[in-house]
Scaffold this active site. Structure first.
Site, PDB file in Angstrom:
ATOM      1  N   SER A  24       0.870  -1.175   0.000  1.00  0.00           N
ATOM      2  CA  SER A  24       0.000   0.000   0.000  1.00  0.00           C
ATOM      3  C   SER A  24       0.905   1.223   0.000  1.00  0.00           C
ATOM      4  CB  SER A  24      -0.942  -0.002   1.209  1.00  0.00           C
ATOM      5  OG  SER A  24      -0.226  -0.156   2.423  1.00  0.00           O
ATOM      6  N   GLU A  26       1.247   5.639   0.711  1.00  0.00           N
ATOM      7  CA  GLU A  26       0.700   6.834   1.339  1.00  0.00           C
ATOM      8  C   GLU A  26       1.097   8.077   0.561  1.00  0.00           C
ATOM      9  OE1 GLU A  26       0.552   7.305   5.702  1.00  0.00           O
ATOM     10  OE2 GLU A  26       1.752   9.121   5.372  1.00  0.00           O
ATOM     11  N   THR A  57      -3.127  11.636   3.548  1.00  0.00           N
ATOM     12  CA  THR A  57      -2.961  12.168   4.899  1.00  0.00           C
ATOM     13  C   THR A  57      -3.848  13.389   5.143  1.00  0.00           C
ATOM     14  OG1 THR A  57      -1.119  13.603   4.275  1.00  0.00           O
ATOM     15  CG2 THR A  57      -0.582  11.354   4.960  1.00  0.00           C
ATOM     16  N   ASP A 118      -1.579  15.150  15.335  1.00  0.00           N
ATOM     17  CA  ASP A 118      -0.590  16.001  15.992  1.00  0.00           C
ATOM     18  C   ASP A 118      -1.190  17.359  16.317  1.00  0.00           C
ATOM     19  OD1 ASP A 118       1.422  14.049  15.726  1.00  0.00           O
ATOM     20  OD2 ASP A 118       1.813  14.704  13.655  1.00  0.00           O
ATOM     21  N   LYS A 176      -7.029   0.286  20.767  1.00  0.00           N
ATOM     22  CA  LYS A 176      -7.485   0.665  19.420  1.00  0.00           C
ATOM     23  C   LYS A 176      -7.992  -0.555  18.650  1.00  0.00           C
ATOM     24  CE  LYS A 176      -3.632   3.025  18.440  1.00  0.00           C
ATOM     25  NZ  LYS A 176      -2.661   3.898  17.728  1.00  0.00           N
ATOM     26  N   PHE A 227      11.014  14.264  10.327  1.00  0.00           N
ATOM     27  CA  PHE A 227       9.884  13.363  10.511  1.00  0.00           C
ATOM     28  C   PHE A 227      10.077  12.513  11.769  1.00  0.00           C
ATOM     29  CE2 PHE A 227       9.281  13.161   5.622  1.00  0.00           C
ATOM     30  CZ  PHE A 227       8.601  14.362   5.641  1.00  0.00           C
ATOM     31  N   HIS A 277       3.778  -1.114   3.692  1.00  0.00           N
ATOM     32  CA  HIS A 277       3.161   0.192   3.460  1.00  0.00           C
ATOM     33  C   HIS A 277       4.283   1.197   3.209  1.00  0.00           C
ATOM     34  CE1 HIS A 277      -0.030   3.216   3.782  1.00  0.00           C
ATOM     35  NE2 HIS A 277       0.797   3.953   4.518  1.00  0.00           N
TER      36      HIS A 277
END
Length: 300
Positions: A24, A26, A57, A118, A176, A227, A277
Site C-alpha cells: 500500500s 501513502e 494524509t 498532531d 485501538k 519526521f 506500506h
C-alpha cells in the site's frame, strides 16, 4: 564449505519473493498546481502495481481537510485504486468528525486511517477538543458506529513520543484494536529486528490484528530526521554515514535509498512479512524501484 557453496546457500533475501507480497502507498494532498501534477504522475505510475489501498494524509487541526477530501474523491473517480482517507481527532467535535466520515462513506470510501493527530503547533501538547474524540481509540469506536469502515491505526515500534512507557504504548494499541481497528501500520524504522521485537511484544500483549511495517525510502536525511522527531523514530549513525558527501549527487542518493529500503524489506520478508506500506512523499520512483525486487510488478 567453499566460498561458492556459501554464496549459493545465501541468496538475496528477496530472491524468492514472487507473487505473495501486497503493498500500500501513502500520499499527502498537494498544496500547489505543480505539486498536484507531481502527485498524479506518481499515482498513475504506481497504480499498475495494484496496491491494497492508497492512503491520503490529513493535516494537523484539519488544515488539509478539503484537499484530502478532494484527492480521495479524485482517486475514486479517475483510478482503479482503493483510497483510504486519514481522519484525526484534532480541532473538531465528534459531530463534525462523524459528518466527514458519513460523507466519505456516502461517496464510496470504505477505508479510514484513524489517528489521534498532531497538535496544530509543533512542540505543543495535544489537547482534545472539549466536544471531540479524546484519542484514536474513541475515534475508531465512533467511526465503527457511523459505518462498517475498514480501519487502520498507527503503531510505533520505538514507542510514541507521548507514551510514558513501551507497555503503555502497547496497551494503547490494544485498546485501538479492541475498539474495532482492522490493522496497524507502523511508523518508519531502520531495523528489521526492531520491527520483529515489536511484533512479538504485540502478540504477547494479546494484539491479534495485522501489523504492517511502514517503509520510508530515505533520500534526504535532514527531512527524515525532521519526521523522526515527531514520531519517535531513531536515525542510526550508519544511515547518516551512507549519505555523507552526497548532497550534490541526487542520483547516488536515490540509488542508496532504494538499496537500503529493499534490504530492510528483504529482511522483513525473510521473517514472514508479506504486506508493506510505503510512505511515498508523493514521489513514485523509489517505491516503484523497491517493489520490483520484491516481486510486485505492474499488472496489465
Amino acid at each position: 564449505m567453499n566460498a561458492l557453496e556459501s554464496l549459493e546457500r545465501h541468496l538475496p533475501l528477496f530472491a524468492e519473493a514472487r507473487g505473495d507480497i501486497e503493498v500500500s502507498f501513502e500520499f499527502f494532498p498537494p498544496k500547489t498546481e505543480k505539486m498536484e501534477e507531481t502527485l498524479w504522475e506518481s499515482i498513475k505510475t504506481l497504480e499498475p502495481l495494484q496496491p491494497r489501498f492508497v492512503s491520503v494524509t490529513y493535516g494537523a487541526g484539519g488544515s488539509t481537510r478539503e484537499r484530502t477530501h478532494a484527492t480521495v474523491a479524485r482517486i475514486l473517480k479517475e483510478t482503479s485504486l482503493t483510497p483510504a482517507a486519514h481522519l484525526t481527532c484534532v480541532g473538531a467535535t465528534r459531530g463534525e468528525v462523524d459528518e466527514v466520515a458519513r460523507d466519505y462513506w456516502d461517496g464510496g470510501v470504505r477505508h479510514i486511517v484513524a489517528l489521534r493527530g498532531d497538535p496544530p503547533e509543533a512542540g505543543t501538547k495535544f489537547e482534545p477538543h472539549p466536544q471531540g474524540y479524546r484519542d484514536a481509540t474513541e475515534l475508531v469506536a465512533g467511526l465503527k458506529r457511523v459505518a462498517p469502515f475498514d480501519i487502520s491505526v498507527a503503531a510505533y515500534p520505538e514507542a510514541h513520543p507521548d507514551s510514558s512507557s513501551r507497555a503503555f504504548d502497547l496497551e494503547n494499541l490494544k485498546r485501538k484494536v479492541d475498539a474495532g481497528a482492522d490493522r496497524a501500520i507502523t511508523q518508519f524504522f531502520f531495523s528489521a529486528d526492531r520491527f520483529f521485537r515489536f511484533r512479538d511484544d504485540a502478540a504477547a500483549a494479546g494484539i491479534q490484528a495485522e501489523i504492517v511495517p511502514g517503509i520510508l525510502p530515505v533520500s534526504n536525511v535532514a527531512t527524515t530526521r525532521r519526521f523522526a522527531q515527531s514520531c519517535g523514530a531513531s536515525i542510526p549513525k550508519w544511515l547518516d554515514d551512507l549519505f555523507e558527501g552526497l548532497d550534490d549527487l541526487p542520483a547516488a542518493r536515490q540509488l542508496i535509498a532504494a538499496t537500503v529500503a529493499a534490504e530492510i524489506c528483504g529482511q522483513l520478508y525473510a521473517g514472514g512479512v508479506r504486506h508493506f506500506h510505503f510512505y511515498t512523499l508523493n514521489r513514485a520512483e523509489l517505491s516503484y524501484a523497491i517493489c520490483h525486487p520484491l516481486g510486485v510488478r505492474a499488472k496489465v
